[in-house]
Design a protein around this motif. Structure first.
Motif, PDB file in Angstrom:
ATOM      1  N   GLN A 253      -8.646   3.376  -3.993  1.00  0.00           N
ATOM      2  CA  GLN A 253      -7.576   2.953  -2.974  1.00  0.00           C
ATOM      3  C   GLN A 253      -6.306   2.647  -2.709  1.00  0.00           C
ATOM      4  O   GLN A 253      -5.254   3.446  -2.328  1.00  0.00           O
ATOM      5  CB  GLN A 253      -8.191   2.171  -2.389  1.00  0.00           C
ATOM      6  CG  GLN A 253      -9.733   2.182  -1.731  1.00  0.00           C
ATOM      7  CD  GLN A 253      -9.762   3.515  -0.722  1.00  0.00           C
ATOM      8  OE1 GLN A 253      -9.205   3.005  -0.078  1.00  0.00           O
ATOM      9  NE2 GLN A 253     -10.903   4.111  -0.598  1.00  0.00           N
ATOM     10  N   TYR A 254      -6.053   2.705  -4.258  1.00  0.00           N
ATOM     11  CA  TYR A 254      -3.827   2.349  -4.000  1.00  0.00           C
ATOM     12  C   TYR A 254      -3.092   2.885  -4.798  1.00  0.00           C
ATOM     13  O   TYR A 254      -2.400   2.396  -5.418  1.00  0.00           O
ATOM     14  CB  TYR A 254      -4.453   0.898  -4.783  1.00  0.00           C
ATOM     15  CG  TYR A 254      -5.019  -0.464  -3.465  1.00  0.00           C
ATOM     16  CD1 TYR A 254      -3.979  -0.660  -2.309  1.00  0.00           C
ATOM     17  CD2 TYR A 254      -5.956  -0.663  -3.708  1.00  0.00           C
ATOM     18  CE1 TYR A 254      -4.612  -1.688  -1.500  1.00  0.00           C
ATOM     19  CE2 TYR A 254      -6.901  -1.168  -2.367  1.00  0.00           C
ATOM     20  CZ  TYR A 254      -5.828  -1.524  -1.280  1.00  0.00           C
ATOM     21  OH  TYR A 254      -6.743  -2.363  -0.445  1.00  0.00           O
ATOM     22  N   GLY A 255      -4.105   3.623  -5.723  1.00  0.00           N
ATOM     23  CA  GLY A 255      -2.818   4.535  -6.971  1.00  0.00           C
ATOM     24  C   GLY A 255      -3.345   3.991  -8.384  1.00  0.00           C
ATOM     25  O   GLY A 255      -1.762   4.638  -8.607  1.00  0.00           O
ATOM     26  N   ARG A 256      -3.055   2.644  -8.166  1.00  0.00           N
ATOM     27  CA  ARG A 256      -3.129   2.605  -9.885  1.00  0.00           C
ATOM     28  C   ARG A 256      -4.033   2.481 -11.052  1.00  0.00           C
ATOM     29  O   ARG A 256      -4.696   2.794 -10.824  1.00  0.00           O
ATOM     30  CB  ARG A 256      -3.149   0.701  -9.449  1.00  0.00           C
ATOM     31  CG  ARG A 256      -2.195   0.175  -7.987  1.00  0.00           C
ATOM     32  CD  ARG A 256      -0.605  -0.393  -8.778  1.00  0.00           C
ATOM     33  NE  ARG A 256       0.429  -0.291  -7.511  1.00  0.00           N
ATOM     34  CZ  ARG A 256       1.644   0.152  -7.597  1.00  0.00           C
ATOM     35  NH1 ARG A 256       2.047   0.341  -8.283  1.00  0.00           N
ATOM     36  NH2 ARG A 256       2.276  -0.045  -6.345  1.00  0.00           N
ATOM     37  N   ALA A 257      -3.045   2.866 -12.103  1.00  0.00           N
ATOM     38  CA  ALA A 257      -3.943   3.075 -13.007  1.00  0.00           C
ATOM     39  C   ALA A 257      -4.861   1.750 -13.761  1.00  0.00           C
ATOM     40  O   ALA A 257      -5.663   2.712 -14.176  1.00  0.00           O
ATOM     41  CB  ALA A 257      -2.599   3.780 -14.250  1.00  0.00           C
ATOM     42  N   GLN A 258      -4.322   0.859 -13.619  1.00  0.00           N
ATOM     43  CA  GLN A 258      -5.197  -0.288 -14.594  1.00  0.00           C
ATOM     44  C   GLN A 258      -4.284  -1.460 -14.854  1.00  0.00           C
ATOM     45  O   GLN A 258      -4.532  -1.518 -13.621  1.00  0.00           O
ATOM     46  CB  GLN A 258      -4.204  -0.132 -16.246  1.00  0.00           C
ATOM     47  CG  GLN A 258      -2.672  -0.276 -16.077  1.00  0.00           C
ATOM     48  CD  GLN A 258      -2.302  -0.580 -18.035  1.00  0.00           C
ATOM     49  OE1 GLN A 258      -2.530   0.309 -18.496  1.00  0.00           O
ATOM     50  NE2 GLN A 258      -0.874  -0.690 -18.464  1.00  0.00           N
TER      51      GLN A 258
END
Length: 325
Positions: A253-258
């Protein structure tokens, strides 16, 4: 040098009340010239069967137990901030085109229909602009949506009032957790996890701002009491599975990898090596979270006892911080 606002607020006192399925926690804070102090606190068992899935089912039993807890803790303050939790209670960061702040709440009501697992007409909503982003050449505002079923919030208010208190505010337990654990700046993306007996609250936080919250219907009941090992490991495995789902949802949803770190609090945080188990299973560093990095025990309290119980007090402290931070 202290600001005039801080000087004027010296002496402010606040009470946070966190009513869980298995335990009730209260924390009274005071702002002093040296910072914020934990003045009094208390933890007591919730009457069996009186609370389930975040919903208070037996108001009379809970209000009686709360009155007794406050009396035993020596708390006389009559105004309090209370919390709500449950699988239908949530917070999300939503992105909207730039609009005047006075129009945000109306716009967010339409957006909320896409995110709530129940009719928006039955919800209590709050929204706050927390930032601004630019993507594909377009500017958007980031708005934190907080929502809870109105019935859950009203029952909480009525129960606390029946205990002889006046409710100043009702807040999501997960957001109170974030406030208490984010008193120091934490780099990267942090998953704050309140591990309870029958439920687990998750808040994913970036730059001190919660991006999403979720309540998982899994906990670690019996872990501290040394129950059957297979059953306890099974409970932890269920929590791990749901945490992975929450983290995957965040990445999509937020395009964050980790997720860079897990901060663990709640009644199960220090039971049975849970932190080590989660670190191994999730392959993410796990630290026990405490509100004591920004709130110090008052001079009349046993500092060692407070330190042992601090992970359980996180939401209650966070609720009180809403008023006196």
């Amino acid at each position: 040098m202290a600001s005039l606002q801080d000087i004027l607020r010296i002496g402010a006192v606040a009470l946070g009340i966190d009513i869980g399925t298995h335990a009730m926690k209260v924390a009274e804070l005071r702002r002093t010239g040296r910072g914020i102090e934990l003045v009094r606190y208390g933890i007591a068992s919730t009457p069996p069967g009186a609370v389930a899935n975040g919903m208070i089912l037996d108001r009379a039993a809970v209000s009686r137990a709360l009155r007794m807890l406050l009396r035993e803790a020596g708390i006389r303050r009559r105004r309090a901030v209370a919390s709500v939790t449950g699988q239908n209670v949530l917070a999300r960061i939503l992105r909207l085109p730039p609009i005047p702040e006075d129009e945000v709440k109306q716009a967010i009501r339409w957006e909320a229909e896409r995110h709530l697992p129940f009719p928006v007409e039955e919800a209590v909503l709050d929204a706050q602009v927390v930032g601004e982003v630019t993507g594909d050449g377009q500017r958007q505002i980031e708005v934190l949506l907080a929502a809870a079923p109105e019935a859950v919030a009203l029952t909480c208010i009525e129960t606390v009032e029946e205990a002889g208190l006046q409710v100043e505010a009702v807040e999501l337990s997960a957001l109170a957790m974030v406030r208490a654990l984010a008193l120091r700046e934490i780099p990267g993306v942090v998953a704050m996890v309140n591990l309870g007996a029958s439920t687990t609250e998750v808040a994913i936080v970036r730059g001190g701002v919660p991006q999403l919250t979720r309540t998982i219907a899994e906990g670690v009941e019996g872990l501290a009491g040394g129950g059957d090992t297979a059953i306890m490991e099974g409970a932890l495995d269920a929590v791990v599975s749901q945490l992975r789902r929450s983290f995957d949802f965040y990445r999509v949803q937020y395009g964050r990898a980790q997720i860079d770190q897990i901060l663990l609090c709640g009644g199960g945080a220090r039971a049975g090596g849970v932190d080590r188990h989660l670190a191994l299973e999730m392959e993410i560093p796990v630290t026990i979270g405490t509100p004591l990095e920004g709130v110090r025990p008052g001079p009349r309290l046993d500092a060692d006892a407070v330190d042992r119980l601090a992970p359980q007090l996180v939401p209650a402290v966070g609720l009180a911080l809403r008023v006196c931070a």
